[in-house]
Design an enzyme around this catalytic site. Structure first.
Site, PDB file in Angstrom:
ATOM      1  N   SER A  55      33.779  67.821  20.782  1.00 18.05           N
ATOM      2  CA  SER A  55      33.001  68.959  21.268  1.00 18.05           C
ATOM      3  C   SER A  55      32.544  69.900  20.165  1.00 18.05           C
ATOM      4  CB  SER A  55      33.805  69.758  22.296  1.00 18.05           C
ATOM      5  OG  SER A  55      34.949  70.337  21.698  1.00 18.05           O
ATOM      6  N   ASN A  89      41.465  66.026  19.188  1.00 18.30           N
ATOM      7  CA  ASN A  89      41.985  65.908  20.551  1.00 18.30           C
ATOM      8  C   ASN A  89      43.271  65.095  20.596  1.00 18.30           C
ATOM      9  OD1 ASN A  89      40.096  67.446  22.014  1.00 18.30           O
ATOM     10  ND2 ASN A  89      38.623  65.782  21.914  1.00 18.30           N
ATOM     11  N   GLY A 129      35.662  66.284  24.234  1.00 16.48           N
ATOM     12  CA  GLY A 129      36.894  65.685  24.700  1.00 16.48           C
ATOM     13  C   GLY A 129      37.203  64.334  24.081  1.00 16.48           C
ATOM     14  N   ASP A 144      36.106  81.626  25.207  1.00 14.79           N
ATOM     15  CA  ASP A 144      37.360  80.880  25.315  1.00 14.79           C
ATOM     16  C   ASP A 144      38.205  80.987  24.049  1.00 14.79           C
ATOM     17  OD1 ASP A 144      36.014  79.216  23.553  1.00 14.79           O
ATOM     18  OD2 ASP A 144      35.896  77.518  24.923  1.00 14.79           O
ATOM     19  N   HIS A 164      35.819  77.489  20.959  1.00 15.87           N
ATOM     20  CA  HIS A 164      34.628  76.851  20.420  1.00 15.87           C
ATOM     21  C   HIS A 164      33.718  77.872  19.736  1.00 15.87           C
ATOM     22  CE1 HIS A 164      35.959  74.097  23.630  1.00 15.87           C
ATOM     23  NE2 HIS A 164      35.526  73.161  22.811  1.00 15.87           N
TER      24      HIS A 164
END
Length: 212
Positions: free
Chosen positions: A31, A95, A66, A176, A179
């Protein structure tokens, strides 16, 4: 630094394959390269695509939010056949680390992707990845060392983690806190241009901030 990579952006394979007389950079990532939470054309990869188009570099963004090394390994053969890249930026493993996967398995997957790409005559550039320190010093060190040892073993470039100058600045992060936001993308694009340009025969001084 905490990075939680959430599946969101899907990649379309319907891109034009490279021609024999051009350089094509395939970005195989997650991502952080897929442009999570951004409008189309705002990501650092899009800025590079726009800036490098006139310099004969075709940038293919095969990053998927992801994505793990398992997923990248599964997709890679088709991507190589479809796009016939001359270069590949391998930006995976974050990840896996966040999910606590075995460092040995992460390394094995990265190693196989490097070998598959090199077997097709592709020049591989490895992106150093980082995970939060709260995963423990031993695990963190093993994770980081994977990239160092693979770069040495295969004699390939290893570029620094591209969020080093961004992640700790809340003004450059999305709500968040995970990112990078739109304002961060030109910074990342300049950083990546600086580190990628020498391996693509480009002038690292050319600006990509505007995306023009």
């Amino acid at each position: 630094m905490v990075f939680l990579l959430i599946p969101s952006v899907l990649y379309s394979d319907h891109c034009e394959a490279s021609t024999n007389d051009s350089k094509t950079l395939l970005i195989l990532g997650d991502s952080l390269s897929a442009g999570y939470g951004l409008a189309q054309g705002e990501s650092w990869v899009s800025l590079l695509q726009n800036a490098w188009k006139e310099q004969g570099i075709h940038v293919i963004n095969a990053a998927v939010s992801g994505e793990t090394t398992d997923g990248g390994l599964a997709r890679l053969p088709r991507l190589l056949d479809l796009h016939a890249p001359t270069h590949m930026l391998l930006e995976l493993g974050g990840n896996d680390g966040l999910q606590g996967h075995s460092p040995a398995k992460i390394k094995a997957n990265l190693q196989e992707m490097i070998e598959i790409a090199q077997g097709k005559g592709v020049s591989v550039i490895l992106q150093q990845m980082q995970i939060p320190t709260n995963y423990g010093r031993r695990y963190n060190q093993m994770f980081v060392n994977n990239y160092i040892s693979l770069a040495k073993e295969y004699d390939i470039p290893r570029i620094p983690f591209f969020l080093e100058d961004v992640a700790l600045n809340p003004d450059l992060m999305q709500r968040d806190g995970i990112h990078p936001n739109k304002s961060a993308q030109p910074i990342i694009a300049e950083f990546m241009a600086k580190h990628l340009s020498p391996y693509l025969g480009l002038n690292a001084q050319s600006s990509v901030s505007s995306g023009n």
